[in-house]
Design a protein around this motif. Structure first.
Motif, PDB file in Angstrom:
ATOM      1  N   SER A 154      16.648   5.033  -8.069  1.00 15.00           N
ATOM      2  CA  SER A 154      15.553   5.075  -7.104  1.00 15.00           C
ATOM      3  C   SER A 154      14.271   5.066  -7.929  1.00 15.00           C
ATOM      4  O   SER A 154      13.958   6.040  -8.612  1.00 15.00           O
ATOM      5  N   LEU A 155      13.548   3.967  -7.888  1.00 13.48           N
ATOM      6  CA  LEU A 155      12.383   3.813  -8.754  1.00 13.48           C
ATOM      7  C   LEU A 155      11.079   4.227  -8.097  1.00 13.48           C
ATOM      8  O   LEU A 155      10.262   4.919  -8.697  1.00 13.48           O
ATOM      9  N   PHE A 156      10.849   3.771  -6.868  1.00 10.23           N
ATOM     10  CA  PHE A 156       9.583   4.041  -6.182  1.00 10.23           C
ATOM     11  C   PHE A 156       9.847   4.319  -4.713  1.00 10.23           C
ATOM     12  O   PHE A 156      10.611   3.596  -4.076  1.00 10.23           O
ATOM     13  N   THR A 157       9.186   5.343  -4.202  1.00 13.91           N
ATOM     14  CA  THR A 157       9.274   5.679  -2.789  1.00 13.91           C
ATOM     15  C   THR A 157       7.867   5.965  -2.290  1.00 13.91           C
ATOM     16  O   THR A 157       7.101   6.651  -2.972  1.00 13.91           O
ATOM     17  N   GLY A 158       7.543   5.460  -1.125  1.00 18.24           N
ATOM     18  CA  GLY A 158       6.232   5.749  -0.551  1.00 18.24           C
ATOM     19  C   GLY A 158       6.258   5.597   0.942  1.00 18.24           C
ATOM     20  O   GLY A 158       7.141   4.949   1.501  1.00 18.24           O
ATOM     21  N   GLY A 159       5.291   6.223   1.566  1.00 25.08           N
ATOM     22  CA  GLY A 159       5.180   6.111   3.011  1.00 25.08           C
ATOM     23  C   GLY A 159       4.685   7.395   3.629  1.00 25.08           C
ATOM     24  O   GLY A 159       4.202   8.291   2.943  1.00 25.08           O
ATOM     25  N   SER A 160       4.838   7.487   4.927  1.00 25.57           N
ATOM     26  CA  SER A 160       4.399   8.668   5.661  1.00 25.57           C
ATOM     27  C   SER A 160       5.581   9.263   6.405  1.00 25.57           C
ATOM     28  O   SER A 160       6.569   8.584   6.668  1.00 25.57           O
ATOM     29  N   ALA A 161       5.466  10.527   6.717  1.00 25.52           N
ATOM     30  CA  ALA A 161       6.487  11.244   7.502  1.00 25.52           C
ATOM     31  C   ALA A 161       7.892  11.023   6.942  1.00 25.52           C
ATOM     32  O   ALA A 161       8.830  10.718   7.680  1.00 25.52           O
ATOM     33  N   ILE A 162       8.028  11.200   5.628  1.00 29.05           N
ATOM     34  CA  ILE A 162       9.317  10.925   4.966  1.00 29.05           C
ATOM     35  C   ILE A 162      10.463  11.744   5.550  1.00 29.05           C
ATOM     36  O   ILE A 162      11.596  11.272   5.589  1.00 29.05           O
ATOM     37  N   ARG A 163      10.178  12.933   6.028  1.00 35.90           N
ATOM     38  CA  ARG A 163      11.251  13.740   6.612  1.00 35.90           C
ATOM     39  C   ARG A 163      11.843  13.077   7.859  1.00 35.90           C
ATOM     40  O   ARG A 163      12.959  13.373   8.249  1.00 35.90           O
ATOM     41  N   GLY A 164      11.114  12.156   8.445  1.00 33.62           N
ATOM     42  CA  GLY A 164      11.596  11.434   9.617  1.00 33.62           C
ATOM     43  C   GLY A 164      12.535  10.292   9.287  1.00 33.62           C
ATOM     44  O   GLY A 164      13.243   9.803  10.169  1.00 33.62           O
ATOM     45  N   PRO A 172       0.805  -1.225   0.000  1.00 33.00           N
ATOM     46  CA  PRO A 172       0.000   0.000   0.000  1.00 33.00           C
ATOM     47  C   PRO A 172       0.844   1.284   0.000  1.00 33.00           C
ATOM     48  O   PRO A 172       0.417   2.308  -0.532  1.00 33.00           O
ATOM     49  N   LEU A 173       2.041   1.230   0.571  1.00 34.33           N
ATOM     50  CA  LEU A 173       2.915   2.399   0.600  1.00 34.33           C
ATOM     51  C   LEU A 173       3.445   2.739  -0.790  1.00 34.33           C
ATOM     52  O   LEU A 173       3.755   3.895  -1.074  1.00 34.33           O
ATOM     53  N   LEU A 174       3.554   1.725  -1.643  1.00 31.88           N
ATOM     54  CA  LEU A 174       4.108   1.922  -2.989  1.00 31.88           C
ATOM     55  C   LEU A 174       3.052   2.213  -4.050  1.00 31.88           C
ATOM     56  O   LEU A 174       3.387   2.624  -5.157  1.00 31.88           O
ATOM     57  N   GLU A 175       1.784   2.001  -3.729  1.00 32.81           N
ATOM     58  CA  GLU A 175       0.724   2.135  -4.734  1.00 32.81           C
ATOM     59  C   GLU A 175       0.704   3.490  -5.421  1.00 32.81           C
ATOM     60  O   GLU A 175       0.561   3.578  -6.638  1.00 32.81           O
ATOM     61  N   GLY A 176       0.844   4.572  -4.669  1.00 31.49           N
ATOM     62  CA  GLY A 176       0.813   5.907  -5.270  1.00 31.49           C
ATOM     63  C   GLY A 176       1.954   6.128  -6.241  1.00 31.49           C
ATOM     64  O   GLY A 176       1.755   6.674  -7.334  1.00 31.49           O
ATOM     65  N   ALA A 177       3.151   5.698  -5.872  1.00 34.70           N
ATOM     66  CA  ALA A 177       4.311   5.874  -6.741  1.00 34.70           C
ATOM     67  C   ALA A 177       4.181   5.030  -8.005  1.00 34.70           C
ATOM     68  O   ALA A 177       4.546   5.471  -9.092  1.00 34.70           O
ATOM     69  N   GLY A 237       0.872   3.015 -16.129  1.00 35.31           N
ATOM     70  CA  GLY A 237       0.723   1.636 -16.567  1.00 35.31           C
ATOM     71  C   GLY A 237       2.013   0.903 -16.874  1.00 35.31           C
ATOM     72  O   GLY A 237       1.991  -0.259 -17.280  1.00 35.31           O
ATOM     73  N   ARG A 238       3.158   1.540 -16.671  1.00 37.20           N
ATOM     74  CA  ARG A 238       4.430   0.858 -16.931  1.00 37.20           C
ATOM     75  C   ARG A 238       4.663  -0.283 -15.934  1.00 37.20           C
ATOM     76  O   ARG A 238       5.293  -1.282 -16.265  1.00 37.20           O
ATOM     77  N   TYR A 239       4.204  -0.071 -14.713  1.00 36.13           N
ATOM     78  CA  TYR A 239       4.369  -1.059 -13.644  1.00 36.13           C
ATOM     79  C   TYR A 239       3.063  -1.206 -12.882  1.00 36.13           C
ATOM     80  O   TYR A 239       2.275  -0.267 -12.798  1.00 36.13           O
ATOM     81  N   THR A 240       2.903  -2.364 -12.271  1.00 34.58           N
ATOM     82  CA  THR A 240       1.897  -2.573 -11.230  1.00 34.58           C
ATOM     83  C   THR A 240       2.664  -2.910  -9.954  1.00 34.58           C
ATOM     84  O   THR A 240       3.865  -3.232 -10.003  1.00 34.58           O
ATOM     85  N   VAL A 241       1.991  -2.870  -8.830  1.00 34.28           N
ATOM     86  CA  VAL A 241       2.639  -3.251  -7.575  1.00 34.28           C
ATOM     87  C   VAL A 241       3.089  -4.706  -7.650  1.00 34.28           C
ATOM     88  O   VAL A 241       4.165  -5.059  -7.158  1.00 34.28           O
ATOM     89  N   TYR A 242       2.298  -5.535  -8.326  1.00 32.22           N
ATOM     90  CA  TYR A 242       2.691  -6.941  -8.480  1.00 32.22           C
ATOM     91  C   TYR A 242       3.968  -7.068  -9.322  1.00 32.22           C
ATOM     92  O   TYR A 242       4.836  -7.893  -9.012  1.00 32.22           O
ATOM     93  N   ASP A 243       4.097  -6.265 -10.372  1.00 30.67           N
ATOM     94  CA  ASP A 243       5.324  -6.284 -11.182  1.00 30.67           C
ATOM     95  C   ASP A 243       6.543  -5.985 -10.317  1.00 30.67           C
ATOM     96  O   ASP A 243       7.599  -6.614 -10.461  1.00 30.67           O
ATOM     97  N   VAL A 244       6.392  -5.014  -9.432  1.00 32.61           N
ATOM     98  CA  VAL A 244       7.496  -4.636  -8.542  1.00 32.61           C
ATOM     99  C   VAL A 244       7.819  -5.787  -7.596  1.00 32.61           C
ATOM    100  O   VAL A 244       8.991  -6.133  -7.396  1.00 32.61           O
ATOM    101  N   TYR A 245       6.807  -6.401  -7.038  1.00 34.88           N
ATOM    102  CA  TYR A 245       6.996  -7.551  -6.147  1.00 34.88           C
ATOM    103  C   TYR A 245       7.786  -8.658  -6.857  1.00 34.88           C
ATOM    104  O   TYR A 245       8.761  -9.184  -6.311  1.00 34.88           O
ATOM    105  N   VAL A 246       7.381  -8.996  -8.073  1.00 35.28           N
ATOM    106  CA  VAL A 246       8.068 -10.047  -8.833  1.00 35.28           C
ATOM    107  C   VAL A 246       9.526  -9.656  -9.091  1.00 35.28           C
ATOM    108  O   VAL A 246      10.439 -10.475  -8.920  1.00 35.28           O
ATOM    109  N   ALA A 247       9.767  -8.410  -9.459  1.00 36.86           N
ATOM    110  CA  ALA A 247      11.138  -7.960  -9.732  1.00 36.86           C
ATOM    111  C   ALA A 247      12.002  -8.033  -8.476  1.00 36.86           C
ATOM    112  O   ALA A 247      13.177  -8.398  -8.544  1.00 36.86           O
TER     113      ALA A 247
END
Length: 137
Positions: free
Chosen positions: A78-88, A20-25, A31-41
């Protein structure tokens, strides 16, 4: 807060929290990637998973990287970044990525993203060098 690389044998243990943290990125790849594509890679060692974990073991950040081999140099992308409070956790993440990139003979770190990423990362010497463009059919 700790930031760590996730070895392949532990990816399944954290993936439900990470996805869920990576979904937005992933969504902004048009459509180049899905979260599942990233998981497989990641499972195939073509990409690497990094996580930021709070003291209570809550995963608050995720980063996906990939080593890119160019004819004249090797870079950590750096391909995908996601999460909360990134400055932390950005300082810890950047240090981990730099150390890992150097240990893997990379000449630097590169990435693509919205303009706000350059501002967020300029304190680490990140500069905007190129723009990306596309035309959909």
């Amino acid at each position: 807060m700790i930031v760590t690389y996730v070895p392949i044998e532990y990816v399944d243990a954290v993936w439900n929290a990470v996805a869920p943290l990576l979904e937005g990125a992933v969504r902004v790849t048009s459509g180049r990637y899905t979260v599942y594509d990233v998981y497989v890679a990641v499972q195939q060692s073509r990409m690497q998973l990094w996580i930021a974990v709070q003291e209570d073991q809550t995963i608050v950040g995720a980063q996906i990287t990939q080593i890119t081999e160019y004819p004249s140099k090797r870079m950590l992308a750096s391909l995908f970044t996601g999460g909360s409070a990134i400055r932390g956790w950005r300082d810890l993440m950047m240090q981990q990525l730099e150390d890992w990139a150097r240990a893997n003979q990379c000449a630097g770190i590169e990435g693509q993203g919205r303009a706000g990423w350059v501002k967020l990362l300029e304190r680490y010497g990140v500069k905007s060098r190129l723009i990306a463009f596309e035309k959909d059919f």
